[in-house]
Write an enzyme that holds these catalytic residues in place. Sequence first.
Site, PDB file in Angstrom:
ATOM      1  CG  HIS A 106     101.946  99.404  50.644  1.00  0.00           C
ATOM      2  ND1 HIS A 106     102.689  99.786  49.539  1.00  0.00           N
ATOM      3  CD2 HIS A 106     101.175  98.357  50.247  1.00  0.00           C
ATOM      4  CE1 HIS A 106     102.373  99.003  48.520  1.00  0.00           C
ATOM      5  NE2 HIS A 106     101.462  98.130  48.927  1.00  0.00           N
ATOM      6  CD  GLU A 107      98.150  96.864  52.220  1.00  0.00           C
ATOM      7  OE1 GLU A 107      97.252  96.992  51.354  1.00  0.00           O
ATOM      8  OE2 GLU A 107      99.183  96.200  52.017  1.00  0.00           O
ATOM      9  CG  HIS A 110      96.933  99.504  47.745  1.00  0.00           C
ATOM     10  ND1 HIS A 110      97.407  99.649  46.446  1.00  0.00           N
ATOM     11  CD2 HIS A 110      97.754  98.604  48.344  1.00  0.00           C
ATOM     12  CE1 HIS A 110      98.459  98.865  46.271  1.00  0.00           C
ATOM     13  NE2 HIS A 110      98.696  98.235  47.404  1.00  0.00           N
ATOM     14  CG  HIS A 114      88.911 102.406  45.729  1.00  0.00           C
ATOM     15  ND1 HIS A 114      88.036 101.983  46.706  1.00  0.00           N
ATOM     16  CD2 HIS A 114      88.254 102.252  44.560  1.00  0.00           C
ATOM     17  CE1 HIS A 114      86.905 101.601  46.158  1.00  0.00           C
ATOM     18  NE2 HIS A 114      87.006 101.752  44.857  1.00  0.00           N
TER      19      HIS A 114
END
Length: 236
Positions: A106-107, A110, A114
């Site tokens: 999940h991270e 991100h 980006h």
Amino acid sequence: MYFGRGIYWGFDWTYLLLVIGMLLSMAASAGVKSTYASYSRVRSRCGLTGAQVAERILYTAGARDVSVRPVKGSLTDHYDPRTKQVCLSESVYGSTSLAALGVAAHECGHAIQHQKEYLPLTVRSMLVPVANFGSSLSWPIFLAGLLLQISGLLTLGIVLFSLAVLFQLVTLPVEFDASARALRMLESFGILGNDETQGARKVLRAAALTYVAAVAASVLQLLRLVILAGGRRDRD
């Protein structure tokens, strides 16, 4: 004592809105902790740790300028766009559980958002300063408006709080998209099997509900401000 419309015998019924929001947040928090604890005991067949999965995902997805590092605490995982670092909590960084791999992926989602300049993430980043400003000053300004009976201050307090609510609303698609990317990568990169992906999905879904509950609580709080302001204006 009567302080405003809808407030009788010293009881302000709008406090119920705050209670409802608090209960929603508590239920969502308990749900994510319970789900995470359950799947943190289920080891993945691949045997990779959260850190290794994050590194593999980032390398395969082309985000090779993003690093992975451990951070202290539990469920403190996050992506720092300023340093381009995926920060994983100690319970995720070295764990091989389905919960840990889901959170790590999940991270990474991100980080890839980006990299690809995902629009909702860009908008959320732009809203950070105004949201912080709004959340810190909205209540003092609103309370000053109530005490001084200045309708302009009431309106300004509501507008400032609305900025913080807007930030939370924009956060929802950012979080949902990161989870969707995570699940696709875990499966398509051969890290988890179909049955294991279901476990990771449950963890990420429970985490997403905490954001939904936070938005609901903030909207209820905003509604309370509007009701209180309306009651004050009706007495003017």
